[in-house]
Design a protein around this motif. Structure first.
Motif, PDB file in Angstrom:
ATOM      1  N   THR B  91      -5.167 -21.549 -14.804  1.00 33.09           N
ATOM      2  CA  THR B  91      -5.056 -20.682 -15.828  1.00 33.09           C
ATOM      3  C   THR B  91      -6.267 -19.758 -16.095  1.00 33.09           C
ATOM      4  O   THR B  91      -6.256 -18.357 -16.366  1.00 33.09           O
ATOM      5  N   LEU B  92      -7.494 -20.195 -15.810  1.00 34.65           N
ATOM      6  CA  LEU B  92      -8.498 -19.540 -15.867  1.00 34.65           C
ATOM      7  C   LEU B  92      -9.129 -18.705 -14.457  1.00 34.65           C
ATOM      8  O   LEU B  92     -10.082 -18.030 -14.419  1.00 34.65           O
ATOM      9  N   GLY B  93      -8.174 -18.822 -13.587  1.00 38.28           N
ATOM     10  CA  GLY B  93      -8.354 -18.148 -12.311  1.00 38.28           C
ATOM     11  C   GLY B  93      -9.232 -18.644 -11.446  1.00 38.28           C
ATOM     12  O   GLY B  93      -9.942 -17.951 -10.399  1.00 38.28           O
ATOM     13  N   ILE B  94      -9.473 -19.878 -11.584  1.00 38.10           N
ATOM     14  CA  ILE B  94     -10.504 -20.596 -10.644  1.00 38.10           C
ATOM     15  C   ILE B  94      -9.495 -21.483  -9.704  1.00 38.10           C
ATOM     16  O   ILE B  94      -8.660 -22.206 -10.014  1.00 38.10           O
ATOM     17  N   ARG B  95      -9.698 -21.416  -8.329  1.00 36.28           N
ATOM     18  CA  ARG B  95      -9.121 -22.105  -7.198  1.00 36.28           C
ATOM     19  C   ARG B  95      -9.533 -23.606  -7.135  1.00 36.28           C
ATOM     20  O   ARG B  95     -10.557 -23.936  -7.135  1.00 36.28           O
ATOM     21  N   PRO B  96      -8.545 -24.370  -7.342  1.00 36.64           N
ATOM     22  CA  PRO B  96      -8.885 -25.814  -7.213  1.00 36.64           C
ATOM     23  C   PRO B  96      -8.712 -26.555  -5.852  1.00 36.64           C
ATOM     24  O   PRO B  96      -7.936 -26.169  -5.025  1.00 36.64           O
ATOM     25  N   VAL B  97      -9.684 -27.388  -5.592  1.00 36.30           N
ATOM     26  CA  VAL B  97      -9.748 -28.041  -4.453  1.00 36.30           C
ATOM     27  C   VAL B  97      -9.753 -29.702  -4.879  1.00 36.30           C
ATOM     28  O   VAL B  97     -10.683 -29.908  -5.483  1.00 36.30           O
ATOM     29  N   ALA B 247     -11.684 -26.949   3.173  1.00 35.31           N
ATOM     30  CA  ALA B 247     -10.766 -26.621   1.949  1.00 35.31           C
ATOM     31  C   ALA B 247     -11.253 -25.353   1.134  1.00 35.31           C
ATOM     32  O   ALA B 247     -10.504 -24.611   0.956  1.00 35.31           O
ATOM     33  N   ILE B 248     -12.490 -25.502   0.811  1.00 29.57           N
ATOM     34  CA  ILE B 248     -13.103 -24.702  -0.005  1.00 29.57           C
ATOM     35  C   ILE B 248     -12.999 -23.071   0.606  1.00 29.57           C
ATOM     36  O   ILE B 248     -12.605 -22.255  -0.244  1.00 29.57           O
ATOM     37  N   HIS B 249     -13.241 -22.946   1.723  1.00 18.71           N
ATOM     38  CA  HIS B 249     -13.353 -21.666   2.526  1.00 18.71           C
ATOM     39  C   HIS B 249     -11.766 -21.270   2.524  1.00 18.71           C
ATOM     40  O   HIS B 249     -11.324 -20.315   2.193  1.00 18.71           O
ATOM     41  N   ASN B 250     -10.739 -22.256   2.683  1.00 21.56           N
ATOM     42  CA  ASN B 250      -9.280 -21.988   2.869  1.00 21.56           C
ATOM     43  C   ASN B 250      -8.650 -21.379   1.723  1.00 21.56           C
ATOM     44  O   ASN B 250      -7.836 -20.581   1.658  1.00 21.56           O
ATOM     45  N   VAL B 251      -9.109 -22.154   0.504  1.00 23.09           N
ATOM     46  CA  VAL B 251      -8.491 -21.582  -0.715  1.00 23.09           C
ATOM     47  C   VAL B 251      -9.082 -20.313  -1.357  1.00 23.09           C
ATOM     48  O   VAL B 251      -8.084 -19.724  -2.103  1.00 23.09           O
ATOM     49  N   MET B 252      -9.922 -19.890  -0.682  1.00 19.05           N
ATOM     50  CA  MET B 252     -10.391 -18.332  -1.063  1.00 19.05           C
ATOM     51  C   MET B 252      -9.424 -17.166  -0.350  1.00 19.05           C
ATOM     52  O   MET B 252      -9.269 -16.043  -0.594  1.00 19.05           O
TER      53      MET B 252
END
Lengths: 266, 266, 266, 266
Positions: B91-97, B247-252
């Motif tokens: 909701t806050l626009g933060i990508r979850p891993v 995963a952190i790179h990928n969700v971007m």
């Protein structure tokens, strides 16, 4: 559709296993055998005689083709015979499936060109074991993530050459995706020469030879805190049959010649 | 570009390993920690105190986001906390891993929908070990060619559950490409119950529990005359770090939420 | 001294391997073959004919003994024939070396008594593989120090019985030195029946059956922080030859009948 | 009877594991610690302070002995300190249990003599892992029957030396029972130097170094048609505790000093 297959080298050990597999395959028909002798006779399993219920033997591929119109020639002869056989097959419009190693790079290139010009499918595979090919493919994929790698191949001590052709081929396939780099401790000390194995662009290859062993290979890929091991055990020549049948089906659907079973396995 | 990362669960064992890895990563910035206590204090390794040179701790994701504008929230908390955290993050626009297992299928579906609506990337991965995921993927590929399969998983005897989650997940992934069929001799006799292991659509799963063992799994795929074995040994929690960073790179780079590290490894 | 050996069961697969080994042994003489047919004919490899350059075939042990005075009778026939053969051998003063499983405990006891009364050496061995026997012996020794044990046996899927006779024999030998105790977590949960294998006084036995496999067994012994694994791979029937030759030498030097090759290996 | 034990080197990693194990052992009493500093202070786990509820620290073995009368001194210090400690211990009537490698052959001989003169038990063991010692012993026994042997040792790539001390020790123990002979094919061709490993009287040693690995060794013994593999995995320093406790018990019952844990394991 039934695929008509001819075999060159049917009386050898691999040829004999291939022959059995092809005769059992529901959608294949073994129509003739190419040999350097026994013209006009018939093959029954591993025996040759006059009984016309067997597979007819030819010493000329041209005659064989005229009489039997095979779709595919499976060639499991030796390096001396194979080039002419495959060249003739392509010219005659017969798709070659080649299980003989020992063709030179030049000859492979020449046959590839010839097949391309004739729009005819074909495959040359030094190893028809699907399991071994999967081991190599998986190792090359995993090397992108786990780049420190050692290869351990184990064979019966009646094997003269070390390392094995499969080990070298595996290292080559891995090298295409892995940047060459030194492995082990930077100050590594090899107190007895050879302990750390043979070097292949930083990867290590170890060859074990013992009576009792058959043909085994293990690829070890290490990352901090984990190890991935991919192992193939080859216990029997029968393991080549599925790869041969797959290749026969595959060449029917292509218009070029490929090198390596790995290129027809997804 | 530097990716700004926040962690929820940073004081746990996996969280602490992740924190170290993220702080070392050249293109990542660990900006804040989400916790259920210690609001206004700072994290230094595994210690919490008032020294403002550490990572600031928040108990509210909203405040954390307002102050630090993280790109990614790595959540390695427990099943109770994770759903709300991830919901709020999206909701806050933060990508979850997310590295916590225990989310229900319904909740995963709900979060997937929410991410799709918000066009935000995310990943939920029960297992961040790249080696383990490769083992599973390779097994599923090989199963198309070698369809008789047994899974052998080996863990320390302080593990309560048998078979392991990874073994079941492996069997599930294989089942998607393998037709269910009975394995072994048709007249097989199990003279002692359990000898042939647990059945999963014809595949067999064997669970070994011994003191000394850590976490190991072997997938054995048999064909006539050959055996392909794919083994993963997990020796240390450090092995999860590369998967978390990947995963952190990928969700971007994505606009949806995926389940399973296997879906971001080619 | 040259040991004169007769074989019963020489035309079978094990018999044929034994025959080759005995004929090659420098200090042994293969004098005759006991069969249920072909009286008066001769054995040449696996073929029977009238050519007197082969090994003479008898259907009566009494006649065979009178004509050839063998020191040892190697019996690799089937359970139906073996008792009478061994009984007769002992009575005739011929030392029996028996490689047939399937003799009842009563019959073994009876033959042991008979050998003791006649002061004649003999051995009954269900398994002539020295490697397999060493695996069992070592496991039983190690069990005194590392008492948590799981046995993993792997065979071709044409094997009907699970677990294998060797696995059960191994567990029995270990049980003689290991106090029976439950292994694994006290609250262990087997979510799928059979995952934890068959129970043998707390030890676990797992049976794997796959096409491609031959005959393999692994004994895993765990202690805090370490694992000892003892594995035997049986690739070929030829592996029985050294055990058979060792047994033939051994019975020449003893005055009783023993059961199990493990009792003549130090 | 309770055995009174003192430790030299208690603040090191092995010492600290040993300390925990001795304090838990029902029939042992940890009475004092020998250190090169902290005289008069007390050890609490790995911490040193003034709190007299901990283990008293001495810098002089003589004073330690006068005050605490230990039966056994466990020395897990470094090569520089160990000789004097053990020498003094024997003179003072304290039985030494030494877990430090690096004593020279001359010094070992000297201490052995001294112990014999003083009729005092002791043990010097470069490796306290019972599992590793069993692997070596079993390999040496099996080598009498299966004389073609290759040793494969695998360690983390932070290990500088190859081959490992345990691999060399294993080869030495096997050499005592195995006639030196060349292995492999008589015409063997090593196409890449090192492929066939390091040579030890005909046996081959292969050293694998990968991140992720801990400490592992496998001894492969081949015979025609079979393979016996004995493997030891060392996952954690805790695995040394049972060997240390066994050694402490053992030295109470002997009047000489032995070298190697293998000599007190039957």
């Amino acid at each position: 559709m039934t695929i008509k297959v001819a075999i060159a080298g049917a009386r050898g050990r691999l040829g004999s296993a291939a022959l059995t597999a092809i005769m059992k395959a529901p959608n294949m028909d073994l129509v003739a055998v190419l040999d350097y002798k026994y013209e006009g006779q018939y093959l029954h399993g591993t025996e040759v005689n006059d009984d016309a219920s067997g597979i007819p033997i030819y010493t000329s591929l041209e005659k064989l083709a005229a009489a039997n119109k095979p779709d595919v020639l499976l060639d499991v002869t030796d390096p001396d015979a194979v080039f002419k056989n495959v060249h003739d097959a392509i010219t005659l419009g017969i798709r070659p499936v080649v299980g003989t190693s020992g063709l030179s790079k030049d000859n492979i290139a020449l046959l590839t060109d010839l097949a391309a010009k004739n729009l005819i499918g074909g495959i040359i595979a030094p190893n028809f074991s699907i399991g071994a090919v999967l081991m190599m493919k998986f190792s090359a994929i995993a090397a992108r993530y786990l780049g420190d790698i050692e290869i351990l191949e184990m064979h019966h001590d009646n094997k003269v050459d070390a390392p094995s052709g499969t080990a070298v081929k595996t290292a080559e396939m891995i090298s295409e995706v892995r940047d060459s780099h030194r492995q082990g401790h930077p100050d590594e000390k090899e107190h007895q020469a050879g302990a750390r194995g043979a070097d292949f662009e930083g990867m290590k290859i170890h060859s074990i030879r013992l009576p009792g062993l058959l043909a085994h290979q293990q690829v070890l890929l290490g990352g901090e805190g984990e190890l991935l091991s991919i192992r193939h055990d080859s216990f029997d020549r029968k393991s080549f049959a599925p790869g041969i049948l797959m290749a026969i089906h595959n060449v029917m659907e292509r218009l070029d010649l490929v090198y390596g079973l790995e290129n027809i396995i997804d």
